[in-house]
Design a protein around this motif. Structure first.
Motif, short mmCIF file in Angstrom:
data_model
loop_
_atom_site.label_atom_id
_atom_site.label_comp_id
_atom_site.label_asym_id
_atom_site.label_seq_id
_atom_site.Cartn_x
_atom_site.Cartn_y
_atom_site.Cartn_z
N PRO A 141 -153.39 68.50 -13.73
CA PRO A 141 -152.25 67.73 -13.24
C PRO A 141 -151.89 66.57 -14.17
N GLN A 142 -150.60 66.38 -14.40
CA GLN A 142 -150.14 65.28 -15.25
C GLN A 142 -149.79 64.04 -14.43
N ALA A 143 -149.56 64.21 -13.14
CA ALA A 143 -149.25 63.06 -12.29
C ALA A 143 -150.47 62.17 -12.16
N ILE A 144 -150.25 60.88 -12.06
CA ILE A 144 -151.36 59.94 -11.88
C ILE A 144 -151.96 60.18 -10.50
N ASN A 158 -143.73 49.61 -14.69
CA ASN A 158 -143.48 49.80 -16.12
C ASN A 158 -142.70 51.08 -16.44
N ASN A 159 -142.29 51.82 -15.40
CA ASN A 159 -141.53 53.06 -15.58
C ASN A 159 -142.29 54.11 -16.39
N TRP A 160 -143.61 54.20 -16.14
CA TRP A 160 -144.40 55.27 -16.74
C TRP A 160 -144.28 56.49 -15.84
N ARG A 161 -143.76 57.59 -16.37
CA ARG A 161 -143.43 58.74 -15.54
C ARG A 161 -144.65 59.54 -15.11
N ASP A 162 -145.74 59.50 -15.90
CA ASP A 162 -146.91 60.31 -15.59
C ASP A 162 -148.15 59.74 -16.26
#
Length: 232
Positions: A141-144, A158-162
């Motif tokens: 998975p790439q999601a945090i 910070n608008n970090w998408r993943d």
């Protein structure tokens, strides 16, 4: 090879001590008295499911294949080296850097050194995109992970998408001195979450390369036993 394998399982340097080898007839044919790589005894996090120790037997054959493959042996040794050092780093920041370096090495080996992506194309990708390619191939998975609550909040701000973007943004800020202050302004909890995320990606990638499909201890989920993502 056995020393590196056991160190990956343990999450700390765990080379065998005082080796003695015997032939099929029982004759002693070698012994080794050199000082091996050993970490002082300490509690450290590891993916290894201690209640299901037999699980590690399943990955030994594939590990040996990679270790004896001239195209992979050096990369496996270096990646495990960085994993072990990142697992008990001198600082959280050094752990973050080492884990991403290990991931980029494996990404390069799988794609740029293989046939999936041309070298010039791979080199033009951002560090985050290189990690995304790697994680996508391994079905990681790439999601945090939601359990890393402080990092999830920081990602929104910070608008970090993943996960790959969060990890590479922090790592790049650490290695570029003029940006280090931005990292240090993040709370210790956020930096710890980034460190945990990088290690999680690296150990899962190594397990995937070794063909593992059993239970592991998810360091992101406070030591919960889970099936590896590609087996679910």
């Amino acid at each position: 090879g056995l020393g590196y394998f056991l160190s990956f399982v343990r999450g700390a340097w765990s080379f065998p001590v005082l080796w003695v080898g015997f032939s099929p007839s029982g004759e002693k044919v070698f012994e080794r008295w050199s000082t091996p790589k050993l970490s002082p005894f300490r509690t450290c996090q590891s993916w290894f499911p201690k209640n299901r120790a037999v699980e590690i037997v399943t990955i030994w054959p594939r590990f040996v294949e990679l270790w004896e493959d001239q195209n992979w042996s050096k990369q496996m040794a270096i990646a495990i080296d960085w994993f072990v050092e990142a697992n008990s780093p001198h600082s959280i920041e050094s752990g973050i850097v080492l884990s991403q370096v290990g991931l980029e090495l494996l990404a390069w080996k799988l794609f740029a050194d293989g046939s999936d992506v041309k070298l010039d194309q791979f080199d033009k990708l951002s560090a985050a995109d290189k990690l995304r390619l790697l994680l996508d191939k391994a079905k990681i998975p790439q999601a945090i992970p939601s359990e890393l609550k402080d990092l999830v909040c920081a990602a929104k701000v910070n608008n970090w998408r993943d996960g790959p973007q969060a990890l590479t943004k922090i790592r790049n800020s650490i290695v570029h001195g003029q940006k280090l202050e931005k990292v240090l302004r993040l709370s210790i909890d956020v930096r710890r979450d980034i460190w945990v995320l990088g290690l999680w990606y690296l150990e899962l990638t190594l397990l995937w390369l070794m063909g593992y499909s059993g239970l592991y201890i998810n360091r992101c989920a406070s030591g919960k036993y889970e099936l590896v993502p590609w087996a679910t």
